[in-house]
Design a protein around this motif. Sequence first.
Motif, PDB file in Angstrom:
ATOM      1  N   SER A  73       0.728  -1.375   0.140  1.00 29.11           N
ATOM      2  CA  SER A  73       0.076  -0.016  -0.134  1.00 29.11           C
ATOM      3  C   SER A  73       0.994   1.098   0.170  1.00 29.11           C
ATOM      4  O   SER A  73       2.128   1.297   0.643  1.00 29.11           O
ATOM      5  N   ASN A  74       0.621   2.177  -0.686  1.00 29.43           N
ATOM      6  CA  ASN A  74       1.140   3.348  -0.647  1.00 29.43           C
ATOM      7  C   ASN A  74       0.917   4.486   0.416  1.00 29.43           C
ATOM      8  O   ASN A  74      -0.255   4.752   0.436  1.00 29.43           O
ATOM      9  N   THR A  75       1.823   4.509   1.242  1.00 26.14           N
ATOM     10  CA  THR A  75       1.639   5.500   2.360  1.00 26.14           C
ATOM     11  C   THR A  75       2.405   6.818   2.044  1.00 26.14           C
ATOM     12  O   THR A  75       3.357   6.843   2.187  1.00 26.14           O
ATOM     13  N   ASP A  76       1.664   7.570   1.528  1.00 24.98           N
ATOM     14  CA  ASP A  76       2.351   8.871   0.988  1.00 24.98           C
ATOM     15  C   ASP A  76       1.873  10.052   2.070  1.00 24.98           C
ATOM     16  O   ASP A  76       1.887  11.135   1.466  1.00 24.98           O
ATOM     17  N   HIS A  77       1.871   9.828   3.160  1.00 23.67           N
ATOM     18  CA  HIS A  77       1.520  10.881   4.175  1.00 23.67           C
ATOM     19  C   HIS A  77       2.257  10.692   5.457  1.00 23.67           C
ATOM     20  O   HIS A  77       2.764   9.458   5.699  1.00 23.67           O
ATOM     21  N   LEU A  78       2.754  11.391   6.269  1.00 23.65           N
ATOM     22  CA  LEU A  78       3.551  11.376   7.344  1.00 23.65           C
ATOM     23  C   LEU A  78       2.737  10.712   8.509  1.00 23.65           C
ATOM     24  O   LEU A  78       1.417  11.523   8.618  1.00 23.65           O
ATOM     25  N   SER A  79       3.080   9.659   9.223  1.00 25.80           N
ATOM     26  CA  SER A  79       2.433   9.393  10.182  1.00 25.80           C
ATOM     27  C   SER A  79       2.718   9.643  11.511  1.00 25.80           C
ATOM     28  O   SER A  79       3.637   9.446  12.048  1.00 25.80           O
ATOM     29  N   ILE A  80       1.909  10.456  12.044  1.00 29.73           N
ATOM     30  CA  ILE A  80       2.309  11.260  13.382  1.00 29.73           C
ATOM     31  C   ILE A  80       1.632  10.345  14.400  1.00 29.73           C
ATOM     32  O   ILE A  80       0.448  10.438  14.408  1.00 29.73           O
ATOM     33  N   ASP A  81       2.480   9.867  15.352  1.00 27.42           N
ATOM     34  CA  ASP A  81       2.142   9.090  16.295  1.00 27.42           C
ATOM     35  C   ASP A  81       1.870   9.768  17.817  1.00 27.42           C
ATOM     36  O   ASP A  81       1.234   9.208  18.542  1.00 27.42           O
ATOM     37  N   LEU A  82       2.694  10.799  18.089  1.00 32.03           N
ATOM     38  CA  LEU A  82       2.553  11.383  19.259  1.00 32.03           C
ATOM     39  C   LEU A  82       2.488  12.690  19.018  1.00 32.03           C
ATOM     40  O   LEU A  82       3.017  13.426  18.219  1.00 32.03           O
ATOM     41  N   ILE A  83       1.986  13.498  19.996  1.00 30.14           N
ATOM     42  CA  ILE A  83       1.560  14.903  20.091  1.00 30.14           C
ATOM     43  C   ILE A  83       2.369  15.705  21.055  1.00 30.14           C
ATOM     44  O   ILE A  83       2.106  15.411  22.579  1.00 30.14           O
ATOM     45  N   PRO A  84       3.044  16.486  20.864  1.00 31.17           N
ATOM     46  CA  PRO A  84       3.838  17.305  22.066  1.00 31.17           C
ATOM     47  C   PRO A  84       2.967  18.440  22.419  1.00 31.17           C
ATOM     48  O   PRO A  84       2.160  19.068  21.845  1.00 31.17           O
ATOM     49  N   PHE A  85       3.141  18.500  23.707  1.00 31.46           N
ATOM     50  CA  PHE A  85       2.269  19.695  24.523  1.00 31.46           C
ATOM     51  C   PHE A  85       2.932  20.200  25.595  1.00 31.46           C
ATOM     52  O   PHE A  85       4.043  19.652  26.380  1.00 31.46           O
ATOM     53  N   GLN A  86       2.713  21.257  26.014  1.00 36.31           N
ATOM     54  CA  GLN A  86       3.384  22.075  27.262  1.00 36.31           C
ATOM     55  C   GLN A  86       2.081  22.440  28.199  1.00 36.31           C
ATOM     56  O   GLN A  86       1.255  22.933  27.709  1.00 36.31           O
ATOM     57  N   THR A  87       2.435  22.179  29.352  1.00 34.78           N
ATOM     58  CA  THR A  87       1.015  22.448  30.378  1.00 34.78           C
ATOM     59  C   THR A  87       1.251  23.940  31.099  1.00 34.78           C
ATOM     60  O   THR A  87       0.425  24.623  31.422  1.00 34.78           O
ATOM     61  N   LYS A  88       2.628  24.485  30.865  1.00 36.94           N
ATOM     62  CA  LYS A  88       2.866  25.679  31.419  1.00 36.94           C
ATOM     63  C   LYS A  88       3.700  26.493  30.273  1.00 36.94           C
ATOM     64  O   LYS A  88       4.479  26.030  29.754  1.00 36.94           O
ATOM     65  N   LYS A  89       3.257  27.793  30.403  1.00 33.95           N
ATOM     66  CA  LYS A  89       4.076  28.474  29.137  1.00 33.95           C
ATOM     67  C   LYS A  89       5.681  28.509  29.488  1.00 33.95           C
ATOM     68  O   LYS A  89       5.869  28.422  30.908  1.00 33.95           O
TER      69      LYS A  89
END
Length: 168
Positions: free
Chosen positions: A1-17
């Motif tokens: 299968s052609n997977t021509d997209h970036l597979s994002i598996d984790l999302i970065p986040f910050q709880t404090k500025k």
Amino acid sequence: SNTDHLSIDLIPFQTKKDGKISLMKLNGEIVLSDEFNDGSKIFSSEGIILETKSDKVNYYRINDKKLTQITLEKNYEAGTPFFNGFALVRDEDGRLSFIEKSGKEAISLASISGINIVRAGIVSDGLIKVKSSEGYWGFIDTKGEIVIKPEYVMVENFVNGKARVKTD
């Protein structure tokens, strides 16, 4: 299968500025808390985490909720997320290479068959578009062999065995 997209598996986040950066799964489950310093850019794909700081990149994997840094053969000042098993990196001398998920250099793009490579695309259909120092695009395979000589002013990635190209 052609997977021509970036597979994002984790999302970065910050709880404090200005706080440390954590990672969560797409379902909201927190995987790592306060792991990366503020100011780092974090991108996770194909199970590998890319950390970009001002002039250095690091790659990590997660084992048992612990971050393990992947040992690289040299220092790289720029790099891309992993896509189809490879990441494009640039060393301190400006030389481009593709690395595997082990951190090992898979393809050196410094010079292939006497052609100076100055830009490269992603692995798509097993081929990578590359631009020569003369300004023309061609294609190499994942072994670093030239498959189509750089002679086009514009090329798109191969998809299902075909790619659009433009001559002068």
